[in-house]
Design a protein around this motif. Structure first.
Motif, mmCIF file in Angstrom:
data_model
loop_
_atom_site.group_PDB
_atom_site.id
_atom_site.type_symbol
_atom_site.label_atom_id
_atom_site.label_comp_id
_atom_site.label_asym_id
_atom_site.label_seq_id
_atom_site.Cartn_x
_atom_site.Cartn_y
_atom_site.Cartn_z
ATOM 1 N N GLY A 166 0.816 -1.211 0.000
ATOM 2 C CA GLY A 166 0.000 0.000 0.000
ATOM 3 C C GLY A 166 0.844 1.253 0.000
ATOM 4 N N ARG A 167 1.923 1.245 0.795
ATOM 5 C CA ARG A 167 2.822 2.402 0.862
ATOM 6 C C ARG A 167 3.525 2.621 -0.469
ATOM 7 N N MET A 168 3.976 1.549 -1.102
ATOM 8 C CA MET A 168 4.612 1.663 -2.417
ATOM 9 C C MET A 168 3.638 2.229 -3.437
ATOM 10 N N ALA A 169 2.375 1.795 -3.354
ATOM 11 C CA ALA A 169 1.367 2.311 -4.278
ATOM 12 C C ALA A 169 1.108 3.787 -4.039
ATOM 13 N N ASP A 170 1.160 4.237 -2.756
ATOM 14 C CA ASP A 170 0.984 5.653 -2.450
ATOM 15 C C ASP A 170 2.043 6.502 -3.144
ATOM 16 N N SER A 171 3.272 5.985 -3.206
ATOM 17 C CA SER A 171 4.378 6.783 -3.729
ATOM 18 C C SER A 171 4.694 6.504 -5.197
#
Length: 469
Positions: A297-302
């Motif tokens: 999820g964090r990778m997708a945010d960035s």
């Protein structure tokens, strides 16, 4: 809304004003409330996943020396039935949140887990139970699978768009790790009391269910502005993005839950490992996949959800090919290593695909605002629909877990090997990679929604140029 319904939406558990996109409100009031609800939600969802996957452990106790005559094919069928019920229940569970309130439904859905726990406690001690009855009663464990969709739909309403990838990933990852927790419990029971004490696994969860229900009652809230509009919510299933994202989630979450359920049984049936060895190894996969989900999820945010999802499916295709080779060569070490990588990839993909869903609908809201719809109305409608879609897509995605176990069953029954199953999975992952690229990353035909899912800007005014496929 009737006066009776208005009366139901009053009291200290109901919050009347909630606007997480307002940074002032979020920083002063919203964040601590949202986090308090998130932690209680994670606890409930964690127990739900543990109960949903409890039979992935209990099948390891169903041995001939304890009076059980079930075959590997029957065990795969049992796991498929449990997965199917959990997938189907995700639809009404999603729609229950705006009807009853997130807090209220979390309490009820958690308490309902006592039913499959009691059924499992009785069945493990009665090996002479007819298989059809065992199948029907074990399927009630699917109640735990429904918790995921209601939990995700509820938490989606609490967090601002910029933090949803991490919040939804944390909520889902904390729930997903329940698959590993129940396997740890099973391993501990086998190690301490042997395979004759399977009834201790469901018995362990009874007080935890009551504790999770109490936590939800004590700490959670209901949001007044999250209202039921079932026709509008279900109408979103006519949107092509619903079916595209459902396909992708079948590939990521379906693979996680399906292989998470089957891993221990695969080690036992394909490589002849003892129950304690199977349980000891099988627990590692769900742990890895669950802990890595918030990272996805964090990778997708960035980086953009579509980019991460594409990389994940490409790697899963290669991983499936390695698993085929490992089965054919009877290389247990290679099989376990490739499975560990597969769990990492499914965890990352679960996080990235779930980030894509609210992003796509946020882009639709921008298009509606640009077309003249009032901002508050567009945002409220889109949040309502996207929350519903999170749950409904979760339901379709869980059907992938059914397909995984049915494919394993048919492959094992026809050839005595799971290699054909992994070959089929690899072809499906390749299809998912191609769909992700074609719809959300192929620049000449990228839609505004696709650009948002990919993590790049797309003016709302470009809505007229949206390509229809």
């Amino acid at each position: 809304m009737t006066s009776g319904q208005r009366a139901q939406r009053t009291g200290k558990s109901w919050i009347s004003r909630w606007d997480p996109e307002d940074e002032g409100f979020w920083n002063s009031e919203g964040r601590p409330v949202a986090r308090r609800n998130l932690w209680a939600s994670i606890a409930s969802e964690h127990i739900g996943f543990s109960v949903w996957s409890i039979w992935s452990v209990l099948v390891l106790f169903m041995l001939p020396e304890h009076g059980f005559s079930t075959t590997p094919e029957q065990k795969f069928l049992l796991l498929s039935a449990v997965t199917l019920v959990g997938a189907i229940l995700r639809v009404p569970y999603t729609l229950a949140v705006p009807i009853f309130g997130g807090r209220n439904w979390t309490i009820v859905s958690t308490a309902l887990l006592l039913i499959p726990t009691g059924a499992a406690f009785l069945l493990v001690q009665n090996p002479d139970t007819p298989f059809w009855l065992m199948l029907a009663l074990a399927a009630t464990a699917g109640l735990g699978g429904g918790n995921f969709s209601s939990s995700m739909a509820n938490i989606n309403s609490y967090f601002p768009e910029r933090e949803k990838g991490w919040a939804l990933g944390l909520n889902a990852g904390g729930g997903n790790i329940g698959v590993a927790t129940v396997q740890l419990v099973g391993l501990a029971v086998i190690a301490l009391f042997t395979t004759s004490a399977g009834q201790l696994v469901p018995l362990f969860y009874a007080p935890l269910i009551l504790l999770a229900a109490w936590w939800a009652w004590r700490s959670m809230n209901n949001l007044v502005n999250v209202r039921s509009d079932i026709p509008a919510q279900l109408s979103a299933t006519r949107d092509r993005h619903f079916w595209i994202m459902s396909l992708l989630y079948i590939g990521t979450f379906g693979s996680f839950i399906g292989t998470g359920f089957a891993f221990g049984l695969l080690l036992q049936a394909q490589f002849g490992l003892a129950p304690v060895q199977s349980a000891g190894i099988a627990v590692l996969g769900p742990v890895i996949g669950s802990l890595i989900r918030p990272v996805g999820g964090r990778m997708a945010d960035s980086l953009g959800g579509a980019r991460v999802t594409l990389w994940v499916f490409a790697a899963m295709t290669a991983c499936a090919a390695v698993l085929v080779l490992a089965v054919q060569a009877s290389q247990l070490g290679l099989f376990i290593g490739a499975f560990a990588v597969m769990f990492v990839l499914t965890g990352l993909g679960n996080g990235s695909t779930y980030k894509m869903i609210p992003s796509i609908y946020a882009a639709k809201a921008e298009d509606a605002i640009a077309a003249g719809e009032p901002r508050e109305e567009a945002l409220a409608r889109t949040k309502r629909v996207s929350s519903s879609m999170l749950g409904l897509i979760g339901a379709v995605g869980a059907l992938g877990g059914v397909a995984i176990n049915v494919t394993f069953r048919e492959s094992f029954a026809a050839t005595g090997s799971t290699a054909p199953a992994f070959l089929a999975f690899g072809a499906f992952y390749l299809l998912c990679a191609l769909v992700t690229w074609a719809v959300y990353l192929r620049k000449p035909a990228r839609t505004p929604e696709g650009a948002r899912a990919a993590g790049t800007a797309a003016p709302a005014a470009d809505a007229a140029e949206t390509t229809t496929r």
